[in-house]
Design a protein around this motif. Sequence first.
Motif, mmCIF file in Angstrom:
data_model
loop_
_atom_site.group_PDB
_atom_site.id
_atom_site.type_symbol
_atom_site.label_atom_id
_atom_site.label_comp_id
_atom_site.label_asym_id
_atom_site.label_seq_id
_atom_site.Cartn_x
_atom_site.Cartn_y
_atom_site.Cartn_z
ATOM 1 N N ALA A 185 44.098 4.132 20.894
ATOM 2 C CA ALA A 185 44.901 5.364 20.924
ATOM 3 C C ALA A 185 46.258 5.148 20.257
ATOM 4 O O ALA A 185 46.800 6.058 19.624
ATOM 5 C CB ALA A 185 45.076 5.826 22.372
ATOM 6 N N THR A 186 46.804 3.948 20.398
ATOM 7 C CA THR A 186 48.090 3.666 19.755
ATOM 8 C C THR A 186 47.959 3.867 18.245
ATOM 9 O O THR A 186 48.832 4.477 17.608
ATOM 10 C CB THR A 186 48.537 2.213 20.059
ATOM 11 N N THR A 187 46.869 3.376 17.683
ATOM 12 C CA THR A 187 46.639 3.550 16.244
ATOM 13 C C THR A 187 46.452 5.024 15.903
ATOM 14 O O THR A 187 46.951 5.510 14.880
ATOM 15 C CB THR A 187 45.382 2.754 15.801
ATOM 16 N N ILE A 246 47.282 15.314 20.883
ATOM 17 C CA ILE A 246 46.893 14.966 22.250
ATOM 18 C C ILE A 246 46.585 13.471 22.342
ATOM 19 O O ILE A 246 45.754 12.951 21.598
ATOM 20 C CB ILE A 246 45.654 15.779 22.714
ATOM 21 N N ASP A 247 47.271 12.817 23.267
ATOM 22 C CA ASP A 247 47.007 11.406 23.527
ATOM 23 C C ASP A 247 46.037 11.331 24.705
ATOM 24 O O ASP A 247 46.429 11.425 25.860
ATOM 25 C CB ASP A 247 48.326 10.691 23.858
ATOM 26 N N GLY A 248 44.758 11.171 24.355
ATOM 27 C CA GLY A 248 43.719 11.106 25.398
ATOM 28 C C GLY A 248 43.264 9.684 25.657
ATOM 29 O O GLY A 248 42.061 9.459 25.856
ATOM 30 N N ALA A 249 44.214 8.749 25.691
ATOM 31 C CA ALA A 249 43.839 7.330 25.852
ATOM 32 C C ALA A 249 42.883 7.119 27.026
ATOM 33 O O ALA A 249 41.953 6.314 26.945
ATOM 34 C CB ALA A 249 45.097 6.477 26.040
ATOM 35 N N HIS A 250 43.109 7.843 28.120
ATOM 36 C CA HIS A 250 42.298 7.642 29.331
ATOM 37 C C HIS A 250 41.185 8.682 29.493
ATOM 38 O O HIS A 250 40.532 8.699 30.538
ATOM 39 C CB HIS A 250 43.194 7.766 30.572
ATOM 40 N N ALA A 251 41.021 9.567 28.520
ATOM 41 C CA ALA A 251 40.183 10.737 28.803
ATOM 42 C C ALA A 251 38.679 10.568 28.521
ATOM 43 O O ALA A 251 37.865 10.911 29.388
ATOM 44 C CB ALA A 251 40.736 11.944 28.060
ATOM 45 N N GLU A 287 53.942 -1.477 32.117
ATOM 46 C CA GLU A 287 53.722 -0.014 32.117
ATOM 47 C C GLU A 287 52.387 0.358 31.501
ATOM 48 O O GLU A 287 52.191 1.482 31.071
ATOM 49 C CB GLU A 287 54.851 0.654 31.342
ATOM 50 N N LYS A 288 51.462 -0.579 31.413
ATOM 51 C CA LYS A 288 50.200 -0.310 30.695
ATOM 52 C C LYS A 288 49.444 0.818 31.349
ATOM 53 O O LYS A 288 49.021 0.726 32.449
ATOM 54 C CB LYS A 288 49.368 -1.590 30.647
ATOM 55 N N GLY A 315 41.581 9.344 21.472
ATOM 56 C CA GLY A 315 41.156 8.905 22.812
ATOM 57 C C GLY A 315 40.390 7.608 22.728
ATOM 58 O O GLY A 315 39.618 7.395 21.783
ATOM 59 N N ASN A 316 40.631 6.737 23.684
ATOM 60 C CA ASN A 316 39.943 5.442 23.706
ATOM 61 C C ASN A 316 38.532 5.583 24.250
ATOM 62 O O ASN A 316 38.321 6.247 25.271
ATOM 63 C CB ASN A 316 40.685 4.460 24.619
ATOM 64 N N LEU A 317 37.599 4.916 23.614
ATOM 65 C CA LEU A 317 36.254 4.805 24.171
ATOM 66 C C LEU A 317 36.142 3.511 24.973
ATOM 67 O O LEU A 317 35.230 3.330 25.764
ATOM 68 C CB LEU A 317 35.212 4.797 23.035
ATOM 69 N N HIS A 318 37.109 2.601 24.728
ATOM 70 C CA HIS A 318 37.011 1.292 25.384
ATOM 71 C C HIS A 318 37.604 1.282 26.795
ATOM 72 O O HIS A 318 37.621 0.246 27.433
ATOM 73 C CB HIS A 318 37.636 0.187 24.520
ATOM 74 N N LYS A 319 38.060 2.417 27.276
ATOM 75 C CA LYS A 319 38.507 2.429 28.669
ATOM 76 C C LYS A 319 37.376 2.940 29.580
ATOM 77 O O LYS A 319 36.855 2.214 30.387
ATOM 78 C CB LYS A 319 39.742 3.323 28.834
ATOM 79 N N TRP A 320 36.996 4.208 29.405
ATOM 80 C CA TRP A 320 36.084 4.818 30.383
ATOM 81 C C TRP A 320 34.717 5.156 29.797
ATOM 82 O O TRP A 320 33.910 5.790 30.463
ATOM 83 C CB TRP A 320 36.728 6.067 30.995
HETATM 84 C C1 LIG Z 1 48.501 7.577 27.831
HETATM 85 C C2 LIG Z 1 48.248 6.329 27.036
HETATM 86 N N1 LIG Z 1 48.427 6.368 25.712
HETATM 87 C C3 LIG Z 1 48.182 5.302 24.921
HETATM 88 C C4 LIG Z 1 47.725 4.130 25.470
HETATM 89 C C5 LIG Z 1 47.463 2.977 24.579
HETATM 90 O O1 LIG Z 1 46.116 2.638 24.547
HETATM 91 P P1 LIG Z 1 45.693 1.437 23.616
HETATM 92 O O2 LIG Z 1 46.436 0.234 24.118
HETATM 93 O O3 LIG Z 1 44.237 1.308 23.780
HETATM 94 O O4 LIG Z 1 46.120 1.805 22.240
HETATM 95 C C6 LIG Z 1 47.521 4.031 26.852
HETATM 96 C C7 LIG Z 1 47.048 2.788 27.446
HETATM 97 O O5 LIG Z 1 46.791 2.640 28.598
HETATM 98 C C8 LIG Z 1 47.802 5.163 27.653
HETATM 99 O O6 LIG Z 1 47.640 5.130 28.976
#
Ligand SMILES: Cc1ncc(COP(=O)(O)O)c(C=O)c1O
Length: 424
Positions: free
Chosen positions: A92-94, A200-205, A423-424, A223-228
């Motif tokens: 998601a950061t990327t 939209i930052d859907g990192a957790h979605a 704060e991760k 949005g990350n696929l590697h979380k959920w």
């Molecule tokens: C809301 C939010 N945005 C971005 C990120 C960053 O995710 P990543 O480290 O996979 O890029 C996180 C990571 O937990 C997050 O909670």
Amino acid sequence: MGSEEMTLPPFGQEMREKEFCMRKGSMFLNHGSFGTVPKRVKDIQKRYIDKMDDHPDDWFRRNNLGKWKEGRDAIAAFVNADSEDVVLVQNATTGVNTVLKSINFKENDAILATDNTYPAIQFTCEHAKAANSGSQYYKMDINYPIISEDDVVEQYRQFLSSHPHVRLAVIDHITSSTAVVMPIKKIIKLCREHDVMSMIDGAHAPGQVPIDLKDLDPDFYTGNLHKWAYTPRGCALLYVRREHHAWIRPLVTSWYYLKEFTMEFFMQGTRDDCAYVTVTDALKFYEDLGGMTAITGYNSSLLDLVTDRMVTEWGTGKLPIPRDMEAPCMKMIRLPHMDLYDVTTAEAYRLMDDLFYEHDIQVQIFCVLDNLYVRLSANVYNHTEEYSLFINLIRDVSLNKRPMCLKRKSEKSPGNSDMPFSEK
Ligand SMILES: Cc1ncc(COP(=O)(O)O)c(C=O)c1O
């Protein structure tokens, strides 16, 4: 690769032992930060890596593109978007960086984020402001308690009405430090009414809450696929609304420069993108577990049970937000006063370390609303006993019935140490 029938064990302890990789004995209650890769998915990823090494030219010249497209199509279907609008990025950061670094913010143009925005993304906003002379960056404080979704929408409405230069709003789908599901559909609509682009930052979605991009219609969604969603790290989607395709550039310029929007994100130099090609297998695992209904049903019932116990045993409470804004697989519970720990982010981190080194318990602790809160995650491999150990320990330490540390010295922090990952 993963077309074979899966027979899966029941959720809980057995699921953990048979299907996940965490070391025996560790209480892993923090799926939210980095996710965990199921064994089956990891095995498939390894098979792809072996295939890549069996014959590198064959992989990169003949197989990679087809597999990459399969991964992209699978993700697009998962979030109900057209494949032409979705690309794969590492995280998601990327995703957010890609969008913010593609925009030329002009004099007075402003970016809007909030005090709940993930810190790395706040830095990304700061960088965008620094890189675009004369632009602005606003950080709006989200007001708590939140009584209803409309509270938050109204806050955005007032902010956008009084700040007409906002050009892009970075909006969390699920906030990291407070685990709040934001009413993004309403906020996206509001942004459009104010001529503001929504990122939209859907990192957790993905995998935790339903995502229908055709219905939500944001300008950008990552949005990350590697979380959920059980893919290997790093694997994320970036959706870009059609009208922006022409000017969004990947962070890495490579072979497909200016060729076609999705292809520009393919083959960004020689690297291992096996996480991307494992998407279909990870999503199959997700579906074989029973999909969102079964997974989030189990996780949220488990969390409801243990959070009720916490609130009673600790005499505290949950974060003041409405039930329908609670993330199903992550909950925030206030910790009781403990003589050993002050209420600062540095102390939250020290407490996390003490829990880990002394008791092999991994949770995420945040300093929010002038209190220490634990953000508890649950996934299909968790079970109640793990949480019980944590609940009892915190209760006893708060009542000074037993010490937190026996093995190591834990000293109060000087107060302002720089620990970004807390704060991760
Ligand atoms: C809301 C939010 N945005 C971005 C990120 C960053 O995710 P990543 O480290 O996979 O890029 C996180 C990571 O937990 C997050 O909670």
